[in-house]
Design a protein around this motif. Sequence first.
Motif, short mmCIF file in Angstrom:
data_model
loop_
_atom_site.label_atom_id
_atom_site.label_comp_id
_atom_site.label_asym_id
_atom_site.label_seq_id
_atom_site.Cartn_x
_atom_site.Cartn_y
_atom_site.Cartn_z
N SER A 159 -6.29 -3.03 9.50
CA SER A 159 -5.21 -2.71 10.68
C SER A 159 -5.28 -1.37 11.35
O SER A 159 -5.09 -1.17 12.46
CB SER A 159 -3.71 -3.27 10.34
N GLN A 215 -1.70 -8.76 15.25
CA GLN A 215 -1.25 -9.53 13.89
C GLN A 215 0.17 -10.04 14.60
O GLN A 215 0.64 -11.04 14.66
CB GLN A 215 -1.05 -8.91 12.76
N ASP A 244 -6.70 -8.67 15.34
CA ASP A 244 -6.28 -8.46 14.13
C ASP A 244 -5.52 -9.81 13.42
O ASP A 244 -4.60 -10.00 13.86
CB ASP A 244 -5.28 -7.09 13.99
N GLU A 245 -6.31 -10.38 12.67
CA GLU A 245 -6.04 -11.68 11.98
C GLU A 245 -5.68 -12.52 13.11
O GLU A 245 -4.43 -13.27 13.02
CB GLU A 245 -4.87 -11.32 11.01
MG LIG Z 1 -3.28 -5.69 8.54
#
Ligand SMILES: [Mg+2]
Length: 248
Positions: free
Chosen positions: A57, A102, A175-176
Amino acid sequence: MTDDSVRSAQGDVLTARDLYRFYRAGEEETLALRGVSLRVQRSETVAIVGPSGAGKSTLLACLAGLDEPSGGEVRVDGVRISHRPETERARLRARHIGVLLQTRNLLPHLSVRDNVRLPQRASGRRPAVPPAELLAQVGLAQRAHALPRQLSGGELARAGLAVALANSPAVLLADEPTGELDGVTEQLVLSMLRQRAEEGCAVVIVTHSAEAVRVADRVIALDDGTITGGAPAVSLPSQHQEAPDATR
Ligand SMILES: [Mg+2]
Ligand SMILES: Nc1ncnc2c1ncn2[C@@H]1O[C@H](COP(=O)(O)OP(=O)(O)OP(=O)(O)O)[C@@H](O)[C@H]1O
């Protein structure tokens, strides 16, 4: 296509050179990135994998200009985005980069449509795609006036994707993006990311998901702030276990 200078560029759209990121909290120092270099080309989808705390991240935030590396530099289509005042980074980000985080990239007090409009205004350019069309593309035409808290998890993910795509970015950083999604929504988000890559976008996905790794052209494994030569952290079919040659 909003920016011919970005779109016409052959080869690398995103480059990071020797990124370092220190965090200091009281006495404690963390070196979250230790000399990370990578290059991502137009139409390329890269998955970044690695254990929790590896620095994924942190890397993505530095690539997006949301965070400043302590050392090294990030360029988007040749334009340096790192080591600039926050306002300039924000302007460059609005023009060139779509970010899917995220923690979702929606402001809670704005409708879905106004969330899409926000980065379009920040770019200082006429939007290439009107908000209504973007929302239709992600299947949210009927929810344009809803507030984020009125959406389901899958709808939120799709709304976040519409925001990330608001300025037809040359670089899409996620991010994810499929972390908490059901299989169907995950497939939808991944196929939309793939579609952008086919249209010329450079796509970087930080992920723990085997499905997300499967759609990537290349996998970069990160561990303890360094790109490692090892296999990705998730179990994959052999054809996807390419060596993470990050600087090719
Ligand atoms: Mg992360
Ligand atoms: N604001 C901060 N202050 C201090 N340390 C931080 C900060 N943000 C991250 N770190 C530390 O930097 C390291 C990398 O964190 P990062 O969030 O990049 O990991 P990650 O690979 O994304 O992990 P995860 O898979 O759990 O999301 C960790 O050791 C983390 O504790």
